[in-house]
Design a protein around this motif. Sequence first.
Motif, PDB file in Angstrom:
ATOM      1  N   SER A   1       5.180  -0.762  -3.783  1.00 37.10           N
ATOM      2  CA  SER A   1       4.236  -0.766  -4.887  1.00 37.10           C
ATOM      3  C   SER A   1       3.106   0.225  -4.634  1.00 37.10           C
ATOM      4  CB  SER A   1       3.662  -2.168  -5.085  1.00 37.10           C
ATOM      5  OG  SER A   1       2.933  -2.565  -3.933  1.00 37.10           O
ATOM      6  N   ARG A   2       2.459   0.629  -5.722  1.00 37.92           N
ATOM      7  CA  ARG A   2       1.382   1.625  -5.616  1.00 37.92           C
ATOM      8  C   ARG A   2       0.211   1.087  -4.788  1.00 37.92           C
ATOM      9  NH1 ARG A   2      -3.276   3.123  -8.490  1.00 37.92           N
ATOM     10  NH2 ARG A   2      -3.668   5.378  -8.472  1.00 37.92           N
ATOM     11  N   GLY A   3      -0.134  -0.183  -5.004  1.00 39.06           N
ATOM     12  CA  GLY A   3      -1.242  -0.766  -4.253  1.00 39.06           C
ATOM     13  C   GLY A   3      -0.985  -0.771  -2.761  1.00 39.06           C
ATOM     14  N   LEU A   4       0.225  -1.156  -2.374  1.00 45.37           N
ATOM     15  CA  LEU A   4       0.569  -1.167  -0.956  1.00 45.37           C
ATOM     16  C   LEU A   4       0.578   0.248  -0.399  1.00 45.37           C
ATOM     17  CD1 LEU A   4       1.510  -2.392   1.676  1.00 45.37           C
ATOM     18  CD2 LEU A   4       3.833  -2.489   0.749  1.00 45.37           C
ATOM     19  N   ARG A   5       1.060   1.205  -1.197  1.00 51.24           N
ATOM     20  CA  ARG A   5       1.105   2.588  -0.742  1.00 51.24           C
ATOM     21  C   ARG A   5      -0.301   3.097  -0.398  1.00 51.24           C
ATOM     22  NH1 ARG A   5       3.309   4.564  -4.955  1.00 51.24           N
ATOM     23  NH2 ARG A   5       5.420   4.039  -4.315  1.00 51.24           N
ATOM     24  N   ILE A   6      -1.279   2.727  -1.219  1.00 48.86           N
ATOM     25  CA  ILE A   6      -2.656   3.165  -0.972  1.00 48.86           C
ATOM     26  C   ILE A   6      -3.218   2.521   0.287  1.00 48.86           C
ATOM     27  CG2 ILE A   6      -5.013   3.078  -1.868  1.00 48.86           C
ATOM     28  CD1 ILE A   6      -3.794   3.285  -4.691  1.00 48.86           C
ATOM     29  N   TRP A   7      -3.020   1.210   0.421  1.00 52.02           N
ATOM     30  CA  TRP A   7      -3.533   0.510   1.601  1.00 52.02           C
ATOM     31  C   TRP A   7      -2.844   1.008   2.875  1.00 52.02           C
ATOM     32  CZ3 TRP A   7      -7.914  -1.838   1.833  1.00 52.02           C
ATOM     33  CH2 TRP A   7      -8.425  -2.523   0.730  1.00 52.02           C
ATOM     34  N   ARG A   8      -1.541   1.239   2.789  1.00 53.25           N
ATOM     35  CA  ARG A   8      -0.812   1.729   3.961  1.00 53.25           C
ATOM     36  C   ARG A   8      -1.316   3.106   4.373  1.00 53.25           C
ATOM     37  NH1 ARG A   8       5.584   3.174   4.004  1.00 53.25           N
ATOM     38  NH2 ARG A   8       4.798   4.706   2.509  1.00 53.25           N
ATOM     39  N   LEU A   9      -1.524   3.974   3.395  1.00 53.08           N
ATOM     40  CA  LEU A   9      -2.034   5.308   3.705  1.00 53.08           C
ATOM     41  C   LEU A   9      -3.407   5.215   4.365  1.00 53.08           C
ATOM     42  CD1 LEU A   9      -1.827   8.379   3.544  1.00 53.08           C
ATOM     43  CD2 LEU A   9      -2.820   8.244   1.237  1.00 53.08           C
TER      44      LEU A   9
END
Length: 225
Positions: free
Chosen positions: A4-12
Amino acid sequence: MGISRGLRIWRLGALVAIGWGLFTITVMHVISSRDPIHDTLSSYITTDPGLLSASVLALAVGSLAVLGALAAGGVPLPRTTRVLLSLWALGLATAAIFPASYPPNPDPTSGEIHLYSCVVAFASLPAAAWTLLEPLRGKAERLVLVRWLRVGAAALVVFGVSFLFARLDEAGLPVHTVTELLPVGATQRLMLIADVALLLGLVRVAVRADATRTATELQPATVRD
């Protein structure tokens, strides 16, 4: 593996912050004249205070991003887990703000705050991972977490033993042989590596949980088609 986009941001955010912390601490070791085998990381405050603080604060920020990634990935987070991960990050930040006490400018009060902040931080991360085992029971993500938790817990125990004997050696007790076999500087760095690996393991758990959730949500639509 789509996430998901939200997880992608937090992971980055987590990977960038943790990566920056590792980069600055590596540079600190390269340029410093201190002994990485016997000197603790805290002792670098006398030679490389800026790099030490930057690396520790970056790890603290990255750890909060890991917490965000877990939430965004749909990992069931008990309140205890959230508190312990926050204590880990807060302990690191406090230790960076209040340096250890070393000559030529000793500050016993700051040194005590630094010491106990480190104790809280180092104990909180493995404990936080442990509290996730039950919510993840029966899920594939649990195996990932167990693997890195064992490494983190073992490194914490080894460092705790070496630190205890180092303090006894400073007090004049005849334990110098043990401190040479388990030099506190080396065991602390091994623990730091294990802690970073555990943080990255938590990110992996978040990614796998998110992928499982996405697959489950798409399955009914696939069946209807």
